[in-house]
Design an enzyme around this catalytic site. Sequence first.
Site, mmCIF file in Angstrom:
data_model
loop_
_atom_site.group_PDB
_atom_site.id
_atom_site.type_symbol
_atom_site.label_atom_id
_atom_site.label_comp_id
_atom_site.label_asym_id
_atom_site.label_seq_id
_atom_site.Cartn_x
_atom_site.Cartn_y
_atom_site.Cartn_z
ATOM 1 N N ILE A 1 36.870 55.244 42.894
ATOM 2 C CA ILE A 1 35.528 55.551 43.384
ATOM 3 C C ILE A 1 34.880 54.271 43.882
ATOM 4 C CG2 ILE A 1 33.214 56.347 42.751
ATOM 5 C CD1 ILE A 1 34.582 58.104 40.605
ATOM 6 N N GLU B 1 48.414 35.469 38.970
ATOM 7 C CA GLU B 1 48.402 36.809 38.370
ATOM 8 C C GLU B 1 49.224 36.762 37.078
ATOM 9 O OE1 GLU B 1 48.151 40.279 36.947
ATOM 10 O OE2 GLU B 1 46.942 39.887 38.719
ATOM 11 N N HIS C 1 31.654 52.888 44.318
ATOM 12 C CA HIS C 1 30.301 53.212 43.859
ATOM 13 C C HIS C 1 29.254 52.757 44.874
ATOM 14 C CE1 HIS C 1 31.562 54.647 39.950
ATOM 15 N NE2 HIS C 1 32.458 53.671 39.973
ATOM 16 N N THR D 1 42.576 46.735 37.989
ATOM 17 C CA THR D 1 42.773 47.631 39.134
ATOM 18 C C THR D 1 43.656 48.815 38.762
ATOM 19 O OG1 THR D 1 42.387 45.892 40.746
ATOM 20 C CG2 THR D 1 43.710 47.761 41.493
#
Length: 186
Positions: free
Chosen positions: A54, A38, A56, A48
């Site tokens: 949402i 990372e 999807h 992120t």
Amino acid sequence: MKKLTDSYFDVVVIGAGVAGSCTARELARYDVSVAVLEADGDIASGATRANSGIVHAGYDPEPGTLKALYNARGSALYPAYAKELGFAYINNGSIVLAFSDEELGTVRELVRRAERNGIDGVRELSRAELREREPHVSRAAVGALFAPTGAICDPYEVAFSAAENAASNGVEFFFNEGVRTIRPID
């Protein structure tokens, strides 16, 4: 503390957001050594961080693309992941409103895309069906798309839950380790 340069891994995952942490969690099921690199100092610090939460349903991506494939598969995985990892997941469905005949045409195209992408249950709602489902919707709406598999979650919670599970199962995380180049080796 173990240094990345002193290590060998069978698989390296780049990024500790939702996609990277969930990938690492899945890889932890196999007999391979896995590292997650990372660039930032914590989980969920990249894409992120800007995620809307949402989940999807998969009606929007162009059929035949990797985005369509992964959108559909990812959406289908969320209920099981939420149960296994204990993060909040609300399957509230999603509605795309149309305010003109032209927009209704777009809704119909999205319903066809959903079908081609293998997304079950996506359909057009008439004005009356829309009002029945959402009584307080704008009176200007002439119809809508309804996707029953649309949902919401907290993307941070998803990433942290998956990363914690991966780490508990042997995946090693290295922070402040941005990937600048990749080169093949023998």
